[in-house]
Design a protein around this motif. Structure first.
Motif, PDB file in Angstrom:
ATOM      1  N   ILE A 195       0.868  -1.181   0.000  1.00 51.20           N
ATOM      2  CA  ILE A 195       0.000   0.000   0.000  1.00 51.20           C
ATOM      3  C   ILE A 195       0.902   1.227   0.000  1.00 51.20           C
ATOM      4  O   ILE A 195       1.726   1.396   0.897  1.00 51.20           O
ATOM      5  N   LYS A 196       0.734   2.094  -0.995  1.00 48.53           N
ATOM      6  CA  LYS A 196       1.653   3.221  -1.189  1.00 48.53           C
ATOM      7  C   LYS A 196       1.650   4.219  -0.035  1.00 48.53           C
ATOM      8  O   LYS A 196       2.655   4.829   0.274  1.00 48.53           O
ATOM      9  N   GLY A 197       0.484   4.419   0.551  1.00 47.66           N
ATOM     10  CA  GLY A 197       0.379   5.402   1.618  1.00 47.66           C
ATOM     11  C   GLY A 197      -1.053   5.505   2.097  1.00 47.66           C
ATOM     12  O   GLY A 197      -1.928   4.723   1.716  1.00 47.66           O
ATOM     13  N   LYS A 198      -1.284   6.494   2.920  1.00 46.25           N
ATOM     14  CA  LYS A 198      -2.591   6.662   3.540  1.00 46.25           C
ATOM     15  C   LYS A 198      -3.697   6.878   2.503  1.00 46.25           C
ATOM     16  O   LYS A 198      -4.791   6.344   2.632  1.00 46.25           O
ATOM     17  N   GLN A 199      -3.400   7.664   1.465  1.00 48.60           N
ATOM     18  CA  GLN A 199      -4.401   7.908   0.416  1.00 48.60           C
ATOM     19  C   GLN A 199      -4.800   6.599  -0.262  1.00 48.60           C
ATOM     20  O   GLN A 199      -5.973   6.336  -0.500  1.00 48.60           O
ATOM     21  N   ASP A 200      -3.815   5.792  -0.572  1.00 46.48           N
ATOM     22  CA  ASP A 200      -4.069   4.484  -1.184  1.00 46.48           C
ATOM     23  C   ASP A 200      -4.907   3.618  -0.239  1.00 46.48           C
ATOM     24  O   ASP A 200      -5.826   2.915  -0.663  1.00 46.48           O
ATOM     25  N   LEU A 201      -4.606   3.692   1.038  1.00 45.77           N
ATOM     26  CA  LEU A 201      -5.362   2.938   2.041  1.00 45.77           C
ATOM     27  C   LEU A 201      -6.822   3.388   2.069  1.00 45.77           C
ATOM     28  O   LEU A 201      -7.735   2.559   2.062  1.00 45.77           O
ATOM     29  N   TYR A 202      -7.056   4.692   2.072  1.00 46.45           N
ATOM     30  CA  TYR A 202      -8.423   5.209   2.051  1.00 46.45           C
ATOM     31  C   TYR A 202      -9.170   4.729   0.797  1.00 46.45           C
ATOM     32  O   TYR A 202     -10.331   4.335   0.870  1.00 46.45           O
ATOM     33  N   ASP A 203      -8.486   4.772  -0.354  1.00 42.81           N
ATOM     34  CA  ASP A 203      -9.115   4.330  -1.601  1.00 42.81           C
ATOM     35  C   ASP A 203      -9.484   2.849  -1.536  1.00 42.81           C
ATOM     36  O   ASP A 203     -10.574   2.452  -1.977  1.00 42.81           O
ATOM     37  N   LEU A 204      -8.614   2.035  -0.982  1.00 40.84           N
ATOM     38  CA  LEU A 204      -8.885   0.599  -0.857  1.00 40.84           C
ATOM     39  C   LEU A 204     -10.052   0.323   0.094  1.00 40.84           C
ATOM     40  O   LEU A 204     -10.909  -0.525  -0.185  1.00 40.84           O
ATOM     41  N   ILE A 205     -10.082   1.039   1.198  1.00 43.72           N
ATOM     42  CA  ILE A 205     -11.174   0.857   2.163  1.00 43.72           C
ATOM     43  C   ILE A 205     -12.495   1.298   1.542  1.00 43.72           C
ATOM     44  O   ILE A 205     -13.515   0.607   1.672  1.00 43.72           O
ATOM     45  N   ALA A 206     -12.494   2.437   0.871  1.00 46.32           N
ATOM     46  CA  ALA A 206     -13.728   2.937   0.241  1.00 46.32           C
ATOM     47  C   ALA A 206     -14.238   1.948  -0.804  1.00 46.32           C
ATOM     48  O   ALA A 206     -15.440   1.681  -0.884  1.00 46.32           O
ATOM     49  N   GLU A 207     -13.342   1.391  -1.600  1.00 44.54           N
ATOM     50  CA  GLU A 207     -13.748   0.404  -2.599  1.00 44.54           C
ATOM     51  C   GLU A 207     -14.343  -0.826  -1.918  1.00 44.54           C
ATOM     52  O   GLU A 207     -15.379  -1.347  -2.339  1.00 44.54           O
ATOM     53  N   HIS A 208     -13.704  -1.274  -0.861  1.00 49.86           N
ATOM     54  CA  HIS A 208     -14.202  -2.438  -0.122  1.00 49.86           C
ATOM     55  C   HIS A 208     -15.613  -2.181   0.419  1.00 49.86           C
ATOM     56  O   HIS A 208     -16.507  -3.017   0.270  1.00 49.86           O
ATOM     57  N   ILE A 209     -15.807  -1.037   1.034  1.00 46.99           N
ATOM     58  CA  ILE A 209     -17.124  -0.689   1.581  1.00 46.99           C
ATOM     59  C   ILE A 209     -18.138  -0.562   0.448  1.00 46.99           C
ATOM     60  O   ILE A 209     -19.258  -1.065   0.537  1.00 46.99           O
ATOM     61  N   ASN A 210     -17.743   0.099  -0.629  1.00 46.96           N
ATOM     62  CA  ASN A 210     -18.658   0.327  -1.749  1.00 46.96           C
ATOM     63  C   ASN A 210     -19.132  -0.979  -2.389  1.00 46.96           C
ATOM     64  O   ASN A 210     -20.247  -1.055  -2.907  1.00 46.96           O
ATOM     65  N   GLN A 211     -18.301  -1.995  -2.360  1.00 42.20           N
ATOM     66  CA  GLN A 211     -18.672  -3.284  -2.946  1.00 42.20           C
ATOM     67  C   GLN A 211     -19.873  -3.920  -2.239  1.00 42.20           C
ATOM     68  O   GLN A 211     -20.536  -4.781  -2.810  1.00 42.20           O
ATOM     69  N   GLU A 212     -20.150  -3.485  -1.033  1.00 39.77           N
ATOM     70  CA  GLU A 212     -21.309  -3.997  -0.292  1.00 39.77           C
ATOM     71  C   GLU A 212     -22.620  -3.352  -0.739  1.00 39.77           C
ATOM     72  O   GLU A 212     -23.696  -3.842  -0.403  1.00 39.77           O
ATOM     73  N   ILE A 213     -22.536  -2.248  -1.454  1.00 40.30           N
ATOM     74  CA  ILE A 213     -23.736  -1.529  -1.880  1.00 40.30           C
ATOM     75  C   ILE A 213     -24.369  -2.246  -3.064  1.00 40.30           C
ATOM     76  O   ILE A 213     -23.735  -2.436  -4.091  1.00 40.30           O
ATOM     77  N   ALA A 214     -25.614  -2.641  -2.879  1.00 45.07           N
ATOM     78  CA  ALA A 214     -26.351  -3.316  -3.953  1.00 45.07           C
ATOM     79  C   ALA A 214     -27.103  -2.269  -4.772  1.00 45.07           C
ATOM     80  O   ALA A 214     -27.990  -1.584  -4.252  1.00 45.07           O
ATOM     81  N   LEU A 215     -26.727  -2.150  -6.039  1.00 43.47           N
ATOM     82  CA  LEU A 215     -27.417  -1.210  -6.920  1.00 43.47           C
ATOM     83  C   LEU A 215     -28.781  -1.781  -7.284  1.00 43.47           C
ATOM     84  O   LEU A 215     -28.913  -2.993  -7.479  1.00 43.47           O
ATOM     85  N   PRO A 216     -29.803  -0.932  -7.402  1.00 43.54           N
ATOM     86  CA  PRO A 216     -31.110  -1.415  -7.850  1.00 43.54           C
ATOM     87  C   PRO A 216     -30.971  -2.088  -9.221  1.00 43.54           C
ATOM     88  O   PRO A 216     -30.127  -1.706 -10.028  1.00 43.54           O
ATOM     89  N   GLU A 217     -31.780  -3.090  -9.452  1.00 40.16           N
ATOM     90  CA  GLU A 217     -31.670  -3.862 -10.696  1.00 40.16           C
ATOM     91  C   GLU A 217     -32.313  -3.183 -11.889  1.00 40.16           C
ATOM     92  O   GLU A 217     -32.018  -3.530 -13.021  1.00 40.16           O
ATOM     93  N   THR A 218     -33.176  -2.232 -11.645  1.00 40.75           N
ATOM     94  CA  THR A 218     -33.891  -1.609 -12.768  1.00 40.75           C
ATOM     95  C   THR A 218     -33.959  -0.099 -12.608  1.00 40.75           C
ATOM     96  O   THR A 218     -33.892   0.426 -11.499  1.00 40.75           O
ATOM     97  N   LEU A 219     -34.108   0.565 -13.745  1.00 46.99           N
ATOM     98  CA  LEU A 219     -34.290   2.021 -13.764  1.00 46.99           C
ATOM     99  C   LEU A 219     -35.718   2.390 -14.154  1.00 46.99           C
ATOM    100  O   LEU A 219     -35.974   3.523 -14.512  1.00 46.99           O
ATOM    101  N   ASP A 220     -36.625   1.419 -14.118  1.00 50.55           N
ATOM    102  CA  ASP A 220     -37.991   1.675 -14.564  1.00 50.55           C
ATOM    103  C   ASP A 220     -38.594   2.914 -13.901  1.00 50.55           C
ATOM    104  O   ASP A 220     -39.203   3.740 -14.546  1.00 50.55           O
TER     105      ASP A 220
END
Length: 127
Positions: free
Chosen positions: A36-61
């Protein structure tokens, strides 16, 4: 990732550092910097990890319903991790799941009637 989240939930973002993470992992900080390059890289990795838990709605109807559902889902996920909002604010949304979410939101806003003029900055970056 678990060690980073453990530090966040136990001690908060102000105590999350590369040194603290290395200590949590029982390794030397120099070893951690290899991955991990540094704190910024760490924040980006954590945010991506958390974001992966977000389920996008399946439709835009129904755009309004999709935006409401997504907002509630984002809130649910962010409330699971202490200082998650700060992590998102301090990270750059350039990782795969975050880009996917942004594209979904832009498509939904467009379907809802928000003009391209109001979405132009985000569209330019997230094509």
């Amino acid at each position: 990732m678990k060690a980073s989240l453990d530090i966040l939930n136990r001690d908060g973002i102000s105590n999350l550092s590369m040194r603290a993470l290395a200590k949590e992992l029982n390794i030397k900080a120099a070893s951690l910097y290899w991955h991990i390059k540094g704190k910024q890289d760490l924040y980006d990795l954590i945010a991506e990890h958390i974001n992966q838990e977000i389920a996008l709605p399946e439709t835009l109807d129904d755009a309004k319903e999709a935006l409401t559902t997504l907002a509630l889902e984002i809130r649910r996920v962010l409330l699971k991790t202490r200082d998650a909002v700060d992590i998102f604010a301090l990270s750059f949304p350039s990782t795969p799941s975050r880009i996917k979410a942004i594209k979904f939101i832009l498509a939904t806003l467009t379907k809802y009637g928000v003009s391209d003029k109001n979405c132009i900055s985000a569209r330019k970056y997230y094509k």
